[in-house]
Write a protein that holds these residues in place. Structure first.
Motif, PDB file in Angstrom:
ATOM      1  N   UNK A  12      -2.682  -5.265  -7.583  1.00  0.00           N
ATOM      2  CA  UNK A  12      -1.866  -4.098  -7.199  1.00  0.00           C
ATOM      3  C   UNK A  12      -1.820  -3.647  -6.054  1.00  0.00           C
ATOM      4  N   UNK A  13      -0.843  -2.972  -5.472  1.00  0.00           N
ATOM      5  CA  UNK A  13      -0.656  -2.432  -4.315  1.00  0.00           C
ATOM      6  C   UNK A  13      -1.297  -0.816  -4.342  1.00  0.00           C
ATOM      7  N   UNK A 109       3.568   1.003  -8.171  1.00  0.00           N
ATOM      8  CA  UNK A 109       4.238   0.056  -9.116  1.00  0.00           C
ATOM      9  C   UNK A 109       5.471  -0.576  -8.730  1.00  0.00           C
ATOM     10  N   UNK A 110       6.328   0.091  -8.235  1.00  0.00           N
ATOM     11  CA  UNK A 110       7.703  -0.216  -8.072  1.00  0.00           C
ATOM     12  C   UNK A 110       8.297  -0.592  -6.708  1.00  0.00           C
ATOM     13  N   UNK A 111       9.317  -1.323  -6.220  1.00  0.00           N
ATOM     14  CA  UNK A 111       9.871  -1.587  -5.075  1.00  0.00           C
ATOM     15  C   UNK A 111      10.312  -0.056  -4.584  1.00  0.00           C
ATOM     16  N   UNK A 157       6.303  -5.820   3.543  1.00  0.00           N
ATOM     17  CA  UNK A 157       6.180  -5.709   2.228  1.00  0.00           C
ATOM     18  C   UNK A 157       7.634  -6.127   1.606  1.00  0.00           C
ATOM     19  N   UNK A 158       7.508  -6.755   0.522  1.00  0.00           N
ATOM     20  CA  UNK A 158       8.611  -7.294  -0.199  1.00  0.00           C
ATOM     21  C   UNK A 158       9.742  -6.448  -0.387  1.00  0.00           C
ATOM     22  N   UNK A 159       9.575  -5.167  -0.585  1.00  0.00           N
ATOM     23  CA  UNK A 159      10.525  -4.150  -0.694  1.00  0.00           C
ATOM     24  C   UNK A 159      11.244  -4.038   0.413  1.00  0.00           C
ATOM     25  N   UNK A 194      -1.510  12.833  -4.251  1.00  0.00           N
ATOM     26  CA  UNK A 194      -2.531  13.455  -5.135  1.00  0.00           C
ATOM     27  C   UNK A 194      -2.344  12.958  -6.387  1.00  0.00           C
ATOM     28  N   UNK A 195      -1.528  12.046  -6.891  1.00  0.00           N
ATOM     29  CA  UNK A 195      -1.360  11.760  -8.117  1.00  0.00           C
ATOM     30  C   UNK A 195      -2.117  10.793  -8.601  1.00  0.00           C
ATOM     31  N   UNK A 196      -2.071  10.457  -9.894  1.00  0.00           N
ATOM     32  CA  UNK A 196      -2.766   9.560 -10.561  1.00  0.00           C
ATOM     33  C   UNK A 196      -2.319   8.137 -10.084  1.00  0.00           C
ATOM     34  N   UNK A 197      -1.110   8.054 -10.157  1.00  0.00           N
ATOM     35  CA  UNK A 197      -0.380   6.647 -10.031  1.00  0.00           C
ATOM     36  C   UNK A 197       1.029   7.087  -9.465  1.00  0.00           C
ATOM     37  N   UNK A 198       1.665   5.836  -9.119  1.00  0.00           N
ATOM     38  CA  UNK A 198       3.122   6.193  -8.747  1.00  0.00           C
ATOM     39  C   UNK A 198       3.801   4.966  -9.535  1.00  0.00           C
ATOM     40  N   UNK A 199       4.782   5.104 -10.742  1.00  0.00           N
ATOM     41  CA  UNK A 199       5.482   4.330 -11.250  1.00  0.00           C
ATOM     42  C   UNK A 199       5.955   4.725 -12.478  1.00  0.00           C
ATOM     43  N   UNK A 200       6.273   3.956 -13.427  1.00  0.00           N
ATOM     44  CA  UNK A 200       6.976   4.154 -14.753  1.00  0.00           C
ATOM     45  C   UNK A 200       5.772   4.762 -15.670  1.00  0.00           C
ATOM     46  N   UNK A 201       6.241   5.248 -16.763  1.00  0.00           N
ATOM     47  CA  UNK A 201       5.374   5.978 -17.810  1.00  0.00           C
ATOM     48  C   UNK A 201       4.700   4.653 -18.697  1.00  0.00           C
ATOM     49  N   UNK A 202       5.387   3.582 -18.595  1.00  0.00           N
ATOM     50  CA  UNK A 202       4.545   2.510 -19.249  1.00  0.00           C
ATOM     51  C   UNK A 202       3.453   1.942 -18.526  1.00  0.00           C
ATOM     52  N   UNK A 203       3.503   2.005 -17.121  1.00  0.00           N
ATOM     53  CA  UNK A 203       2.287   1.584 -16.292  1.00  0.00           C
ATOM     54  C   UNK A 203       1.106   2.508 -16.759  1.00  0.00           C
TER      55      UNK A 203
END
Length: 203
Positions: A12-13, A109-111, A157-159, A194-203
């Protein structure tokens, strides 16, 4: 009440944020910033983590990184921050905590969100009113991406690599992306810091 376990994995990043005690402006001089980067450089050689971007501010630090498979993110950050704090206190004849608490680590999670995060990180000095252009703040990974400035701490970074087929094209795209003005954005983002994660709901 015990601490909440951290979500950590070498694949993970992470957006890592660490703040000075009492949110004080403890990074006072260029030597302070340069020394922190030297601690990152030294631990990076030992722990083999990947650093994609960073921005050092007077009261806090932003890192965008991926831990190695051998050393956890916790061990890496502990080595960097403890080593720097001990050095800082010794040089200043100071006692007490340098950092306010444990660092925050937010999985990315995402580019799309990786680019959004890099833009957010590299606009910190603008939001703080220190500079008017991100390239004017040298304690940052911005110049590496925007101008191709040599920086042995960073891996692209790949993105970012997906922004264009050649280096100059990617640099122009990154400059335009970071420097564009979005109304109301020059505030601290709870989603990015300040969030728990950044990405999709599936993550």
């Amino acid at each position: 009440m015990g601490r909440v376990p951290r979500l950590q994995a070498s694949e993970l990043h992470y957006h890592v944020i660490v703040r000075c005690n009492n949110r004080a402006f403890l990074f006072e001089t260029d030597d302070d910033f340069a020394t922190y980067l030297e601690f990152i450089r030294g631990i990076r050689k030992k722990h083999r983590f990947t650093l994609f971007n960073y921005e050092l501010m007077h009261s806090h630090v932003h890192l965008f990184m991926q831990p190695s498979q051998v050393f956890s993110l916790s061990r890496t950050m502990h080595a960097i921050n403890k080593g720097f704090a001990l050095h800082y206190n010794k040089m200043r004849g100071r006692k007490g905590h340098f950092w306010i608490d444990r660092y925050k680590n937010i999985p990315v999670e995402t580019d799309e969100h990786s680019l959004t995060l890099m833009r957010y990180i590299n606009r910190n000095s603008i939001r703080a009113g220190i500079v008017q252009k991100p390239g004017d703040w040298k304690w940052s990974g911005y110049r590496f991406y925007a101008f191709g400035e040599s920086n042995d701490l960073l891996d692209p970074h790949p993105s970012y690599l997906a922004l264009g087929a050649d280096g100059r094209g990617r640099q122009r795209e990154f400059q335009n992306y970071v420097c564009q003005i979005v109304p109301g954005e020059n505030q601290r983002s709870k989603k990015l810091s300040a969030g728990s994660y950044i990405g999709s709901k599936g993550f």
